[in-house]
Design a protein around this motif. Structure first.
Motif, PDB file in Angstrom:
ATOM      1  N   ALA B 193       0.824  -1.207   0.000  1.00  0.00           N
ATOM      2  CA  ALA B 193       0.000   0.000   0.000  1.00  0.00           C
ATOM      3  C   ALA B 193       0.862   1.264   0.000  1.00  0.00           C
ATOM      4  O   ALA B 193       2.011   1.238   0.453  1.00  0.00           O
ATOM      5  CB  ALA B 193      -0.919  -0.004   1.218  1.00  0.00           C
ATOM      6  N   ASP B 194       0.301   2.347  -0.503  1.00  0.00           N
ATOM      7  CA  ASP B 194       1.069   3.595  -0.625  1.00  0.00           C
ATOM      8  C   ASP B 194       1.628   4.062   0.712  1.00  0.00           C
ATOM      9  O   ASP B 194       2.671   4.688   0.778  1.00  0.00           O
ATOM     10  CB  ASP B 194       0.177   4.706  -1.204  1.00  0.00           C
ATOM     11  CG  ASP B 194      -0.217   4.393  -2.629  1.00  0.00           C
ATOM     12  OD1 ASP B 194       0.006   3.248  -3.058  1.00  0.00           O
ATOM     13  OD2 ASP B 194      -0.754   5.285  -3.308  1.00  0.00           O
ATOM     14  N   ASN B 219       4.740   6.784 -10.163  1.00  0.00           N
ATOM     15  CA  ASN B 219       4.090   7.860  -9.453  1.00  0.00           C
ATOM     16  C   ASN B 219       4.050   7.609  -7.938  1.00  0.00           C
ATOM     17  O   ASN B 219       3.054   7.864  -7.277  1.00  0.00           O
ATOM     18  CB  ASN B 219       2.658   8.003  -9.974  1.00  0.00           C
ATOM     19  CG  ASN B 219       2.259   9.452 -10.039  1.00  0.00           C
ATOM     20  OD1 ASN B 219       2.895  10.292  -9.406  1.00  0.00           O
ATOM     21  ND2 ASN B 219       1.211   9.741 -10.790  1.00  0.00           N
ATOM     22  N   ARG B 221       4.022   4.760  -6.324  1.00  0.00           N
ATOM     23  CA  ARG B 221       3.310   3.586  -5.797  1.00  0.00           C
ATOM     24  C   ARG B 221       3.810   2.321  -6.480  1.00  0.00           C
ATOM     25  O   ARG B 221       4.314   2.367  -7.598  1.00  0.00           O
ATOM     26  CB  ARG B 221       1.806   3.751  -5.989  1.00  0.00           C
ATOM     27  CG  ARG B 221       1.355   3.644  -7.425  1.00  0.00           C
ATOM     28  CD  ARG B 221      -0.072   4.129  -7.577  1.00  0.00           C
ATOM     29  NE  ARG B 221      -0.259   4.682  -8.904  1.00  0.00           N
ATOM     30  CZ  ARG B 221      -0.759   3.993  -9.942  1.00  0.00           C
ATOM     31  NH1 ARG B 221      -1.145   2.761  -9.784  1.00  0.00           N
ATOM     32  NH2 ARG B 221      -0.881   4.548 -11.121  1.00  0.00           N
ATOM     33  N   LEU B 223       1.740  -0.714  -5.826  1.00  0.00           N
ATOM     34  CA  LEU B 223       0.464  -1.377  -6.063  1.00  0.00           C
ATOM     35  C   LEU B 223      -0.194  -0.813  -7.323  1.00  0.00           C
ATOM     36  O   LEU B 223      -0.043   0.365  -7.637  1.00  0.00           O
ATOM     37  CB  LEU B 223      -0.440  -1.113  -4.847  1.00  0.00           C
ATOM     38  CG  LEU B 223      -1.488  -2.171  -4.505  1.00  0.00           C
ATOM     39  CD1 LEU B 223      -0.855  -3.523  -4.330  1.00  0.00           C
ATOM     40  CD2 LEU B 223      -2.221  -1.759  -3.255  1.00  0.00           C
TER      41      LEU B 223
END
Lengths: 386, 357
Positions: B193-194, B219, B221, B223
């Protein structure tokens, strides 16, 4: 999520429970239709003293922490032996499950199912549902006036709404860093890769169309909706859209994977209890309104018990218990007064009891013809990547 | 069977294996016909009775015939359970699927499709889903290569350096499988997760820039990127690569390596010329066990991917279970099967194990 202990009474859904339940149901759903297919036939009468209701997850108050859930209160009051399952996760999926059975003229096991209004409309059109025993449902008089003869059920004989609600923008203010004010903000580069949308086509496309000034209650061809599809497709191609989701977006929103998504009002009301950073925006351009309905699939055996049940949940006192837990907009008149007796603060929650101005700014999606709907579905499927 | 099938009549069979073969093929064909619903109702019952009779006949011939007849019939008798199983649960569904893939739905929500040689389904499968097919084979291919790169050294260490911890180490490879596939995949959503610790740690040690550069992060992340989907596939199918490689490495006699070194080979040379060729059957088996299911997988792309990383499995699932377009979904399944078959044939042509034994 340490705030769990201070949640109001009767709102004890934990995310973990919810996910575990949906997971188990997903697994169960794979085998259910085959089992159901083996149990056709109907006896035509009012049926025995049993009832089988198939509904969406986390959509009824359970018996826990000293509170008696609606099902147990009903069983006690009526003596009906009731079975309740949460087999709905997605309307299309559920339809695909029952279609081979009802399409062959066989009966499925549940006496009552809870399709969203557009699916209810499709089932009514296909002739796969029975008329409700409305003469036995005295409390039908408590149905909200605006739901009396809805577009999906013009005679009002086949369906009674279970809960209603809105789709708008759900966002996490810790991630956005500010209040959102319009649908267009979903498409800002600063949220690239952190925006979600519902797999429920009418809500996602509906919210975008409303922001483009299109009245979704009057749509009859794909061309009228094309601008929203174009906008969504571009956003997807640009990597703006992170994921399309059904009921499973609570975690993404709460833990910051999503800055914002198109979501359902009642979900946000529930998530807020755990995570106050999650907000819901009724876009000024308008929100979509929908209803999940109770319909009797053709050949349902227990008509009398079903009537008793619907009569029970349309009693404002009982409906208020439901509302206090599920946090959606009740289709029953007089619920607000009853909720105020349970929890005065809840009765003031605009997500559950929206004011008239807000209501006037919501639209429900027009009923689409088969061919047009197929066009919409194909275009939407292409965007969701499947 | 009629009563005239007396012992003398049976003994007259000069080639008892024909009884076996005939009973096998006949019963298989009948069971396929029942499974594919070519015959229904009383005819199906009759066919089922014939299948049963063929088993009785086989046993009868074996019991009545002499040892020689029994010896010649035995292979067919032993093949029979497997063959009947395949006929009912593989062949019958396959022909049903093939028929469906050439059918047309009379209306959108119709239950039964009309069979009309509709090749349009295949045209659509290629035209509308080329991207998903491409991604499926790309992701599955990359994941397979990654499982070899990760799994081979691991299997090597367990086989040659494991010593008394061998069993324990093998156990550790298998242990994650005690948890459901679905749960393991969903767990990655929390890990990646971020705001999860993986991304935060990468940010902390300033590696996220590098990861963005090589395309693993997008960007900020992990996921919902292609890397996450490929990572999920790699993780989920890794044991299927490790175990066959381990089995083939474990059979390699260390004495061979010693012998090579006695003949002045370097360690690397011995590994390259002795160990690797002898372990290729394991790599081959592992590749099939990894690549084939990975190419049709939809769970990893569903939970770890984005709308731009869907694989063909997701599309087939969508057409079957959401769009109700069973004919198109059947055609897509067939195309997937065909491409996998071709790829596997090519692969086994170049890396096949026939001349290695």
């Amino acid at each position: 999520m340490n705030q769990r202990s201070i949640r109001p009474k009767g709102t004890n859904l934990s995310r973990r429970q919810f996910l575990m339940r949906s997971g188990a149901l997903g697994a169960a759903g794979l085998t259910l239709p085959q089992l159901l297919a083996a149990c056709g036939g109907s006896d035509g009468g009012g049926g025995g003293n049993t009832l089988f209701f198939e509904n969406w997850p986390a959509y009824i108050d359970p018996t826990e922490d000293g509170a008696t859930g609606t099902i147990d209160r009903f069983i006690e009051a009526s003596g009906v032996d009731m079975t309740y399952t949460e087999a709905f996760n997605d309307n299309n999926e559920y339809f695909a499950k029952i279609q081979p059975i009802l399409g062959r003229g066989d009966a499925i096991d549940p006496d009552l199912i809870a399709p969203t209004s557009w699916l209810a409309g499709r089932l009514i059109g296909l002739g796969w549902v029975d008329k409700l025993p409305l003469d036995q449902i005295e409390n039908k008089k408590n149905l909200r006036d605006d739901l009396a003869k809805p577009a999906w059920d013009p005679t009002g004989e086949f369906s009674l709404p279970w809960q209603t609600g809105f789709a708008g923008i759900a966002y996490n203010i810790d991630v956005t860093g500010r209040e959102l004010t319009s649908v267009d903000e979903l498409f800002l580069p600063e949220f690239a890769g952190k925006v979600g949308a519902l797999t429920e086509m009418r809500d996602t496309i509906g919210v975008i169309l409303l922001s483009q000034g299109v009245d979704i209650s009057k749509i009859s061809s794909f061309d009228e909706a094309a601008p929203a599809f174009e906008k969504l497709e571009k956003a997807k191609n640009d990597g703006q859209i992170r994921r399309f989701h059904g009921n499973d977006y609570f975690d993404d929103l709460a833990n910051g994977n999503f800055a914002a998504t198109i979501g359902w009002s009642g979900d946000v009301a529930q998530i807020q209890l755990d995570n106050p950073a999650v907000r819901f925006l009724f876009p000024e351009s308008g929100a979509t309104s929908w209803a999940d309905t109770m319909v009797m699939p053709k050949g349902a055996k227990n008509r009398d018990s079903a009537a008793k049940w619907m009569n029970f949940v349309y009693d404002p006192v009982q409906a208020a218990q439901l509302t206090a837990w599920v946090q959606y907009v009740s289709p029953v008149k007089g619920v607000r007064e009853e909720v105020a007796k349970i929890d005065a603060e809840l009765a003031e929650n605009p997500l559950i009891f929206p004011d008239d101005a807000t209501l006037a700014n919501t639209r429900s999606f027009a009923t689409l013809s088969d061919e047009v709907e197929a066009e919409f579905d194909a275009a939407f499927s292409k965007i969701t990547g499947a | 069977m009629s009563k005239s099938a007396t012992p003398t009549a049976v003994r007259r069979w000069k080639r008892p294996e024909f009884v076996g073969l005939g009973a096998l093929v006949g019963a298989g064909a009948l069971l396929t016909a029942i499974g594919a619903r070519w015959v229904t109702g009383p005819v199906a019952l009759l066919a089922l009775a014939l299948v049963f009779a063929s088993v009785v006949w086989l046993i009868f011939t074996a019991v009545i015939g002499g040892p020689d007849a029994r010896r010649r019939i035995a292979p067919y008798g032993l093949l029979k359970p497997g063959a009947l199983w395949l006929a009912l649960f593989y062949l019958a569904p396959l022909v049903t699927l093939l028929r469906l893939s050439l059918s047309t739905l009379p209306s959108r929500f119709a239950v039964d499709a009309d069979f009309d040689w509709n090749f349009g389904n295949y045209r659509r499968a290629f035209a509308d889903f080329d991207a998903q097919f491409g991604r499926a084979f790309l992701y599955a291919g990359v994941a397979t290569v990654l499982t070899i790169l990760i799994g081979y050294p691991l299997a090597y260490v367990i086989a040659f350096r494991g010593g008394r911890y061998r069993t324990l180490m093998l156990g550790l490879v298998v242990v994650p499988f005690f948890t459901s596939y679905l749960i393991r995949t969903i767990a990655w959503r929390s890990l990646l997760a971020d705001t999860g610790w993986v991304v935060q740690m990468l940010d902390f040690v300033k590696l996220s820039g590098l990861f963005e550069g090589v395309g693993i992060m997008d960007n900020g992340r992990i996921l919902q990127t292609p890397a996450a989907v490929i990572g999920g596939l790699t993780y989920n199918f890794l044991p299927f690569m490790i175990l066959p490689i381990y089995v083939s490495l474990e059979k390699v006699d260390p004495g061979l390596v010693d012998a090579a070194q006695d003949l002045y080979s370097t360690s690397a040379g011995a590994f390259r010329k002795i160990v690797v060729p002898l372990s290729l059957p394991g790599v081959f088996a592992g590749t099939l066990l990894t690549f084939i299911p990975a190419a049709g997988d939809f769970v990893n792309a569903f939970y770890l991917g984005s709308p731009s990383t869907t694989m063909i499995g997701n599309s087939i699932q969508d057409q079957f279970l959401v769009q109700n377009n069973v004919p198109l979904a059947s055609a897509m399944s067939f195309v997937l099967m065909a491409i996998i078959t071709i790829l596997v044939l090519i692969y086994s042509r170049f890396f096949g194990t026939e001349d290695l034994a």
